[in-house]
Design a protein around this motif. Sequence first.
Motif, short mmCIF file in Angstrom:
data_model
loop_
_atom_site.label_atom_id
_atom_site.label_comp_id
_atom_site.label_asym_id
_atom_site.label_seq_id
_atom_site.Cartn_x
_atom_site.Cartn_y
_atom_site.Cartn_z
N LEU A 177 0.90 -1.20 0.11
CA LEU A 177 0.04 -0.07 -0.07
C LEU A 177 1.06 1.26 0.07
CD1 LEU A 177 -2.88 -0.87 2.52
CD2 LEU A 177 -2.92 -1.07 0.02
N LEU A 178 2.01 1.23 0.83
CA LEU A 178 2.94 2.24 0.79
C LEU A 178 3.61 2.60 -0.46
CD1 LEU A 178 4.03 1.92 4.35
CD2 LEU A 178 3.08 4.00 3.59
N LYS A 179 4.03 1.55 -1.14
CA LYS A 179 4.70 1.56 -2.25
C LYS A 179 3.66 2.24 -3.30
CE LYS A 179 7.80 -2.28 -2.12
NZ LYS A 179 8.99 -1.55 -2.73
N MET A 180 2.41 1.70 -3.23
CA MET A 180 1.40 2.49 -4.32
C MET A 180 1.23 4.01 -4.31
SD MET A 180 -1.33 -0.82 -3.96
CE MET A 180 -2.55 -0.14 -5.39
N LEU A 181 1.21 4.06 -2.74
CA LEU A 181 0.84 5.66 -2.35
C LEU A 181 1.89 6.36 -3.00
CD1 LEU A 181 -0.64 7.80 -0.95
CD2 LEU A 181 0.96 7.18 1.12
N TYR A 182 3.19 5.93 -3.11
CA TYR A 182 4.30 7.01 -3.75
C TYR A 182 4.64 6.66 -5.05
CZ TYR A 182 4.45 9.46 0.56
OH TYR A 182 4.17 10.40 1.71
N ASP A 183 3.81 5.73 -5.72
CA ASP A 183 4.19 5.58 -7.22
C ASP A 183 4.08 6.67 -7.90
OD1 ASP A 183 3.65 4.71 -9.89
OD2 ASP A 183 4.08 2.61 -8.90
N PRO A 184 5.02 7.12 -8.88
CA PRO A 184 4.97 8.39 -9.54
C PRO A 184 3.72 8.67 -10.51
CG PRO A 184 6.92 7.16 -10.14
CD PRO A 184 6.26 6.33 -9.17
N ARG A 185 3.21 7.47 -10.82
CA ARG A 185 2.24 7.49 -11.61
C ARG A 185 0.85 8.00 -11.26
NH1 ARG A 185 3.08 1.27 -13.84
NH2 ARG A 185 3.84 1.05 -11.77
N LEU A 186 0.89 7.93 -9.87
CA LEU A 186 -0.39 8.55 -9.20
C LEU A 186 0.03 10.07 -8.67
CD1 LEU A 186 -1.31 5.74 -6.68
CD2 LEU A 186 -2.45 6.46 -8.86
N ARG A 187 -0.84 10.94 -8.75
CA ARG A 187 -0.55 12.22 -8.46
C ARG A 187 -1.23 12.69 -7.15
NH1 ARG A 187 -2.24 12.12 -13.29
NH2 ARG A 187 -4.14 13.47 -12.88
N THR A 188 -0.98 13.41 -6.48
CA THR A 188 -1.44 14.25 -5.42
C THR A 188 -2.75 15.01 -5.88
OG1 THR A 188 0.41 14.47 -4.28
CG2 THR A 188 -1.43 15.82 -3.07
N GLY A 189 -4.06 14.70 -5.04
CA GLY A 189 -5.16 15.51 -5.49
C GLY A 189 -6.05 14.69 -6.36
N MET A 190 -5.49 13.52 -6.80
CA MET A 190 -6.45 12.64 -7.76
C MET A 190 -7.66 11.96 -6.90
SD MET A 190 -3.40 10.46 -9.91
CE MET A 190 -4.69 9.86 -11.10
N THR A 191 -8.67 11.82 -7.44
CA THR A 191 -9.88 11.41 -6.88
C THR A 191 -9.76 9.86 -6.84
OG1 THR A 191 -11.17 11.26 -8.93
CG2 THR A 191 -11.28 13.18 -7.24
#
Length: 322
Positions: A287-301
Amino acid sequence: MTTGRVLKWLGPGLMALALTACTQVAAPVQPVLKPLARPDVPIPAKAAPPVVAKPTSEASAQLRSYLNQVQGAQLSQGLLRRDGGGTDTPFTNTMLARNFEQVAFYNEYNSSFSGRGGPSPLRRWAAPVRMDVIFGAGVPPSQRSSDGTEVRNYATRLGQITGHPVTMSSNANFIVIIAGEDDRSEALAAAAARMPGISASSLAVLNNLRDDTYCVVAAYASGSGPDTYTAALAVIRAENPSLLRLSCIHEELAQGMGLANDSPGARPSIFNDDDEFALLTRHDELLLKMLYDPRLRTGMTADQARPTVQKIAIELTGGGPV
């Protein structure tokens, strides 16, 4: 964890709090002192006074007894597992993606702490995380040593898991308070003095904890991005017995990285109120790896992130049960 144990102070309400609490105070100008004449004989350095824990109050002693009973009861029921999960707790990529959405895209509490929180955008840190520990005056030296080591080791582990810089520093933006009933208010005041934009009065809610709240974390977003953390503060009761304190370190510091919610469906996981697991599991590392995966962006729903989350979950699990 147990109901009332983890109180997250996250989301837009904190953004407003951090902004309104921010006060610029000019630093006083220090006078320039004339150098003293060098003595003929070097003056020996004074040894630092030994740390002596203050005696505890009856309230603190009773709380310590209660929390020891809590830990004993949980262990007798097979809870507070430290094995990270095993053959009895398999999970698939679909389960991992579902659990990530529940833990990362929801708040556990609303802004007034009167009920469950609702959906929230993805939140995490952009700047390096710099942790430090403040101990209450009543925490004995042996506990300071062991707890300080646990926080340092876990900070290193969080950095390795996420790929995001997490270090220990006296210039901290993530402070971990380990204090008891008798000295928590002083520790909170000391933390507020070290964290720009956070006043001691704004932390009052962290000083008034129910007995069944073992620990708490508050994360703040006071910069230009309302979903980008800039500061965090975890409070852990010093009266907790050793395993509950370590469990608090694992959960609160991980949740302060951006996994703000608990989910009854998350297993094997510390992000669950059932107390089955005491320490971060393999599932939680993913879960932590996923949270900081660069393909995800802060603010995404959650809706925006779902296709990418599902793809990452498949990659991390190899597409089969873990």
